[in-house]
Scaffold this active site. Sequence first.
Site, PDB file in Angstrom:
ATOM      1  N   VAL A   1      24.681  26.250 -18.543  1.00 38.51           N
ATOM      2  CA  VAL A   1      23.710  25.936 -19.698  1.00 38.51           C
ATOM      3  C   VAL A   1      22.401  26.740 -19.205  1.00 38.51           C
ATOM      4  O   VAL A   1      21.487  26.291 -18.408  1.00 38.51           O
ATOM      5  CB  VAL A   1      23.573  24.449 -19.865  1.00 38.51           C
ATOM      6  CG1 VAL A   1      22.175  24.174 -20.564  1.00 38.51           C
ATOM      7  CG2 VAL A   1      24.658  23.856 -20.131  1.00 38.51           C
ATOM      8  N   GLY A   2      22.106  27.711 -19.837  1.00 39.68           N
ATOM      9  CA  GLY A   2      21.500  28.988 -19.195  1.00 39.68           C
ATOM     10  C   GLY A   2      20.060  28.691 -19.145  1.00 39.68           C
ATOM     11  O   GLY A   2      19.223  29.296 -20.086  1.00 39.68           O
ATOM     12  N   CYS A   3      19.456  27.870 -18.447  1.00 38.64           N
ATOM     13  CA  CYS A   3      18.115  27.785 -18.576  1.00 38.64           C
ATOM     14  C   CYS A   3      17.213  28.866 -17.707  1.00 38.64           C
ATOM     15  O   CYS A   3      15.989  28.913 -17.838  1.00 38.64           O
ATOM     16  CB  CYS A   3      17.749  26.408 -17.402  1.00 38.64           C
ATOM     17  SG  CYS A   3      18.657  26.585 -15.852  1.00 38.64           S
ATOM     18  N   HIS A   4      17.841  29.917 -17.178  1.00 35.81           N
ATOM     19  CA  HIS A   4      17.290  31.171 -16.838  1.00 35.81           C
ATOM     20  C   HIS A   4      16.739  31.882 -17.860  1.00 35.81           C
ATOM     21  O   HIS A   4      15.871  32.841 -17.769  1.00 35.81           O
ATOM     22  CB  HIS A   4      18.217  32.114 -15.939  1.00 35.81           C
ATOM     23  CG  HIS A   4      19.497  32.345 -16.499  1.00 35.81           C
ATOM     24  ND1 HIS A   4      20.600  31.536 -16.741  1.00 35.81           N
ATOM     25  CD2 HIS A   4      19.643  33.612 -17.257  1.00 35.81           C
ATOM     26  CE1 HIS A   4      21.436  32.321 -17.300  1.00 35.81           C
ATOM     27  NE2 HIS A   4      20.941  33.274 -17.867  1.00 35.81           N
ATOM     28  N   ARG A   5      17.129  31.681 -19.180  1.00 38.75           N
ATOM     29  CA  ARG A   5      16.915  32.505 -20.364  1.00 38.75           C
ATOM     30  C   ARG A   5      15.575  32.112 -20.890  1.00 38.75           C
ATOM     31  O   ARG A   5      14.969  32.352 -22.119  1.00 38.75           O
ATOM     32  CB  ARG A   5      18.020  32.188 -21.363  1.00 38.75           C
ATOM     33  CG  ARG A   5      19.133  32.972 -20.963  1.00 38.75           C
ATOM     34  CD  ARG A   5      20.307  32.655 -22.159  1.00 38.75           C
ATOM     35  NE  ARG A   5      21.648  33.336 -21.483  1.00 38.75           N
ATOM     36  CZ  ARG A   5      22.773  32.722 -21.430  1.00 38.75           C
ATOM     37  NH1 ARG A   5      22.830  31.601 -21.988  1.00 38.75           N
ATOM     38  NH2 ARG A   5      23.747  33.299 -21.118  1.00 38.75           N
TER      39      ARG A   5
END
Length: 171
Positions: free
Chosen positions: A134-138
Amino acid sequence: MDTLIQLRAASPFLQRCETPIGRVEVLSDGEAVTSVALEQRGSLPHDGLAYDSDAVADEAVAQLLDYFQGVRRRFTVPVAHHGTPFQHAVWAVLAELRWGEHTSYGAIARAVGRAGSGRAVGGAIAINPTPLIVGCHRVLSATGRVTGWSWGDGAATKARLLAHEGIPFIP
């Protein structure tokens, strides 16, 4: 040690892999991934425990390795998150972001019906139990800057992930 025992009982399956950003640890409850952790200062949360993997954790690791090789752009392994309704709403917005897409804390706040709650969004993102999948780095600041990140080597790891996906950012 009690914390490890409690977490282990809730997520009995464990798998690890080496990635370009360090070691990654995946926990599964047998039906879904419940946790992903990135190595911080040379250690993972469950370094003292032996691997005890299952098909879900194995698939998550395979998908993570494919992601780092650039051949996977979307994760399909099931995840199970435990949190407040607000946290779930934030994580659901994150889950909709695809490879190369990015957003801001304010945009997520507006998307979950809480305009002006960028800090609260940041708090929910900071405890995302399944980073990378779940791409929280985005998520960037409104100006496109890389802000703090809770995983790996912090903002430096986040910048590497953004660069991997070709997402423009300001260091």
